[in-house]
Design a protein around this motif. Structure first.
Motif, mmCIF file in Angstrom:
data_model
loop_
_atom_site.group_PDB
_atom_site.id
_atom_site.type_symbol
_atom_site.label_atom_id
_atom_site.label_comp_id
_atom_site.label_asym_id
_atom_site.label_seq_id
_atom_site.Cartn_x
_atom_site.Cartn_y
_atom_site.Cartn_z
ATOM 1 N N GLY A 145 13.379 9.764 -51.863
ATOM 2 C CA GLY A 145 12.234 8.841 -51.704
ATOM 3 C C GLY A 145 12.708 7.620 -50.862
ATOM 4 O O GLY A 145 11.925 6.822 -50.368
ATOM 5 N N PHE A 146 13.848 7.548 -50.270
ATOM 6 C CA PHE A 146 14.353 6.203 -49.561
ATOM 7 C C PHE A 146 13.727 6.344 -48.189
ATOM 8 O O PHE A 146 13.873 7.571 -47.311
ATOM 9 C CB PHE A 146 15.871 6.102 -49.691
ATOM 10 C CG PHE A 146 16.378 5.381 -50.934
ATOM 11 C CD1 PHE A 146 15.686 5.644 -52.064
ATOM 12 C CD2 PHE A 146 17.542 4.878 -50.977
ATOM 13 C CE1 PHE A 146 16.098 5.098 -53.101
ATOM 14 C CE2 PHE A 146 18.086 4.445 -52.128
ATOM 15 C CZ PHE A 146 17.205 4.491 -53.395
ATOM 16 N N SER A 147 13.534 5.455 -47.380
ATOM 17 C CA SER A 147 13.413 5.413 -46.053
ATOM 18 C C SER A 147 14.870 5.734 -45.280
ATOM 19 O O SER A 147 15.898 5.491 -46.005
ATOM 20 C CB SER A 147 12.655 4.170 -45.414
ATOM 21 O OG SER A 147 13.596 3.281 -45.634
ATOM 22 N N GLY A 148 14.723 5.893 -43.828
ATOM 23 C CA GLY A 148 15.951 6.025 -43.141
ATOM 24 C C GLY A 148 16.814 4.894 -43.409
ATOM 25 O O GLY A 148 17.985 4.881 -43.606
ATOM 26 N N GLY A 149 16.306 3.608 -43.222
ATOM 27 C CA GLY A 149 16.849 2.436 -43.352
ATOM 28 C C GLY A 149 17.343 2.061 -44.703
ATOM 29 O O GLY A 149 18.408 1.756 -44.876
ATOM 30 N N GLU A 150 16.563 2.467 -45.813
ATOM 31 C CA GLU A 150 17.102 2.187 -47.224
ATOM 32 C C GLU A 150 18.516 3.129 -47.449
ATOM 33 O O GLU A 150 19.310 2.722 -47.988
ATOM 34 C CB GLU A 150 16.211 2.539 -48.127
ATOM 35 C CG GLU A 150 14.851 1.610 -47.978
ATOM 36 C CD GLU A 150 13.612 1.947 -48.781
ATOM 37 O OE1 GLU A 150 12.756 1.027 -49.249
ATOM 38 O OE2 GLU A 150 13.201 3.097 -49.080
ATOM 39 N N LYS A 151 18.303 4.481 -46.874
ATOM 40 C CA LYS A 151 19.423 5.386 -47.092
ATOM 41 C C LYS A 151 21.052 4.937 -46.523
ATOM 42 O O LYS A 151 21.662 4.921 -47.047
ATOM 43 C CB LYS A 151 19.043 6.723 -46.339
ATOM 44 C CG LYS A 151 18.174 7.336 -47.134
ATOM 45 C CD LYS A 151 17.884 9.050 -46.773
ATOM 46 C CE LYS A 151 16.800 9.846 -47.365
ATOM 47 N NZ LYS A 151 16.842 11.175 -46.777
ATOM 48 N N LYS A 152 20.582 4.142 -45.273
ATOM 49 C CA LYS A 152 22.023 3.737 -44.584
ATOM 50 C C LYS A 152 22.238 2.364 -45.274
ATOM 51 O O LYS A 152 23.397 2.139 -45.565
ATOM 52 C CB LYS A 152 21.292 3.393 -43.124
ATOM 53 C CG LYS A 152 21.141 4.397 -42.520
ATOM 54 C CD LYS A 152 22.530 5.431 -42.438
ATOM 55 C CE LYS A 152 22.171 6.879 -41.839
ATOM 56 N NZ LYS A 152 22.182 6.555 -40.249
ATOM 57 N N ARG A 153 21.499 1.300 -45.820
ATOM 58 C CA ARG A 153 21.957 0.320 -46.581
ATOM 59 C C ARG A 153 22.406 0.707 -47.922
ATOM 60 O O ARG A 153 23.333 0.044 -48.265
ATOM 61 C CB ARG A 153 20.546 -0.717 -46.747
ATOM 62 C CG ARG A 153 20.259 -1.440 -45.727
ATOM 63 C CD ARG A 153 19.144 -2.581 -45.935
ATOM 64 N NE ARG A 153 17.960 -2.180 -46.221
ATOM 65 C CZ ARG A 153 16.985 -2.763 -46.808
ATOM 66 N NH1 ARG A 153 17.318 -3.882 -47.526
ATOM 67 N NH2 ARG A 153 15.815 -2.323 -47.319
ATOM 68 N N ASN A 154 21.808 1.863 -48.430
ATOM 69 C CA ASN A 154 22.426 2.146 -49.713
ATOM 70 C C ASN A 154 23.652 2.851 -49.459
ATOM 71 O O ASN A 154 24.813 2.586 -50.434
ATOM 72 C CB ASN A 154 21.479 3.361 -50.232
ATOM 73 C CG ASN A 154 21.840 3.846 -51.845
ATOM 74 O OD1 ASN A 154 22.280 3.138 -52.511
ATOM 75 N ND2 ASN A 154 22.042 5.189 -51.789
ATOM 76 N N GLU A 155 24.082 3.466 -48.516
ATOM 77 C CA GLU A 155 25.315 3.980 -48.236
ATOM 78 C C GLU A 155 26.656 2.857 -48.035
ATOM 79 O O GLU A 155 27.461 2.807 -48.297
ATOM 80 C CB GLU A 155 25.385 4.913 -46.760
ATOM 81 C CG GLU A 155 26.477 5.431 -46.715
ATOM 82 C CD GLU A 155 26.307 6.534 -45.569
ATOM 83 O OE1 GLU A 155 26.632 7.963 -45.925
ATOM 84 O OE2 GLU A 155 25.889 6.499 -44.346
ATOM 85 N N MET A 156 25.844 1.539 -47.241
ATOM 86 C CA MET A 156 27.076 0.563 -46.993
ATOM 87 C C MET A 156 27.025 -0.047 -48.589
ATOM 88 O O MET A 156 28.250 -0.659 -48.813
ATOM 89 C CB MET A 156 26.135 -0.519 -45.953
ATOM 90 C CG MET A 156 25.999 -0.021 -44.802
ATOM 91 S SD MET A 156 27.537 0.479 -44.008
ATOM 92 C CE MET A 156 27.624 2.315 -44.248
ATOM 93 N N VAL A 157 26.192 -0.311 -49.397
ATOM 94 C CA VAL A 157 26.338 -0.493 -50.744
ATOM 95 C C VAL A 157 27.502 0.081 -51.549
ATOM 96 O O VAL A 157 28.417 -0.271 -51.965
ATOM 97 C CB VAL A 157 24.977 -0.793 -51.650
ATOM 98 C CG1 VAL A 157 25.460 -1.091 -52.965
ATOM 99 C CG2 VAL A 157 24.079 -1.660 -50.858
ATOM 100 N N GLN A 158 27.318 1.482 -51.220
ATOM 101 C CA GLN A 158 28.451 2.385 -51.843
ATOM 102 C C GLN A 158 29.712 2.129 -51.079
ATOM 103 O O GLN A 158 30.661 1.861 -52.018
ATOM 104 C CB GLN A 158 28.115 3.932 -51.301
ATOM 105 C CG GLN A 158 27.053 4.564 -52.055
ATOM 106 C CD GLN A 158 26.429 5.883 -51.704
ATOM 107 O OE1 GLN A 158 27.375 6.696 -51.009
ATOM 108 N NE2 GLN A 158 25.390 6.334 -51.861
ATOM 109 N N MET A 159 29.799 1.672 -49.892
ATOM 110 C CA MET A 159 31.085 1.535 -49.155
ATOM 111 C C MET A 159 31.772 0.144 -49.786
ATOM 112 O O MET A 159 32.727 0.130 -50.191
ATOM 113 C CB MET A 159 30.895 1.307 -47.666
ATOM 114 C CG MET A 159 32.147 0.906 -47.123
ATOM 115 S SD MET A 159 31.865 1.140 -45.187
ATOM 116 C CE MET A 159 30.974 -0.412 -45.010
#
Length: 247
Positions: A145-159
């Motif tokens: 349910g994440f937007s494209g931008g939320e998915k990328k920010r989430n991935e940066m949090v993972q990093m």
């Protein structure tokens, strides 16, 4: 830190990488640009260890070790992070659960103590704040349910939580609006702009490079690096296109 020498790779019978050589030192951010089909994503998948990509010649070492002989989880434990152009959704698995297990599995592989629940939550809050992500987002299923931008920010949090030595980011700017681009760019700088870390940033556009400011820019065409330079090369590509430079 990362040394790639004369790397050839294929998908099935189709050659994609055709003699690619590249070297990254600690403290450096390198950007790779190039036309569609040049082999940019293939390079990231080969380094990450994705199935279906066959290395037919050449070598790739990370901190002096042959990463092509490592399984993907071994590469991750050694400090390699791969950011995807299209982050996948994992229904039924919360971000916090996924990230805590990922981090602790890597710590176990390195012979380090696992983080307690409290230690992990403190770390997750710190890294989420860097990317301006609400902690409630981390309680949701991974990317569902994440937007494209939320998915990328989430991935940066993972990093940020996994704290890799080397981040390979495949078109992290894809699908980002202006505000999200700035947040993601500042997150990359805050997490990875360190003297003992390096970034290989794959992108089509100058706009992310305005935020991250790479040390080197490379043009990948026809499965190999055809031109390298400083940040000014990206501006030249923006003005002249790939055909003029890669010819």
């Amino acid at each position: 830190m990362l040394k790639i020498d004369n790397l050839h790779a294929s998908i099935g019978d189709k050659p994609i990488l055709k003699g690619l050589s590249l070297e990254l030192n600690p403290g450096e951010i390198h950007a790779i640009m190039g036309p569609n089909g040049a082999g940019k994503s293939t390079l990231s998948y080969v380094l990450g260890g994705r199935d279906g990509y066959d290395v037919t010649e050449g070598s790739a070492s990370f901190d002096g070790d042959d990463i092509l002989d490592m399984d993907p989880h071994e590469r991750a434990a050694a400090g390699l992070f791969l950011g995807f152009q299209y982050p996948v959704e994992i229904p039924g698995v919360s971000n916090l659960q996924f990230l805590r297990e990922s981090l602790n599995s890597q710590r176990r592989a390195r012979g380090e103590d696992e983080l307690s629940g409290g230690q992990f939550i403190k770390l997750a809050k710190e890294k989420a704040a860097l990317l301006k992500m609400d902690m409630d987002m981390l309680k949701r299923a991974v990317n569902v349910g994440f937007s494209g931008g939320e998915k990328k920010r989430n991935e940066m949090v993972q990093m940020g939580i996994l704290d890799p030595k080397l981040a390979i980011l495949d078109e992290t700017d894809s699908g980002l609006d202006i505000d999200a681009l700035r947040i993601v760019g500042s997150g990359i700088n805050a997490i990875m702009r360190q003297p003992d870390k390096a970034v290989l940033l794959i992108t089509h556009y100058q706009r992310l490079l305005d935020e991250v400011k790479p040390d080197f820019v490379h043009v990948l065409a026809g499965g190999r690096i055809v031109k390298s330079g400083g940040p000014e090369l990206a501006l030249q590509l923006e003005n002249e296109g790939y055909e003029a430079i890669a010819a």
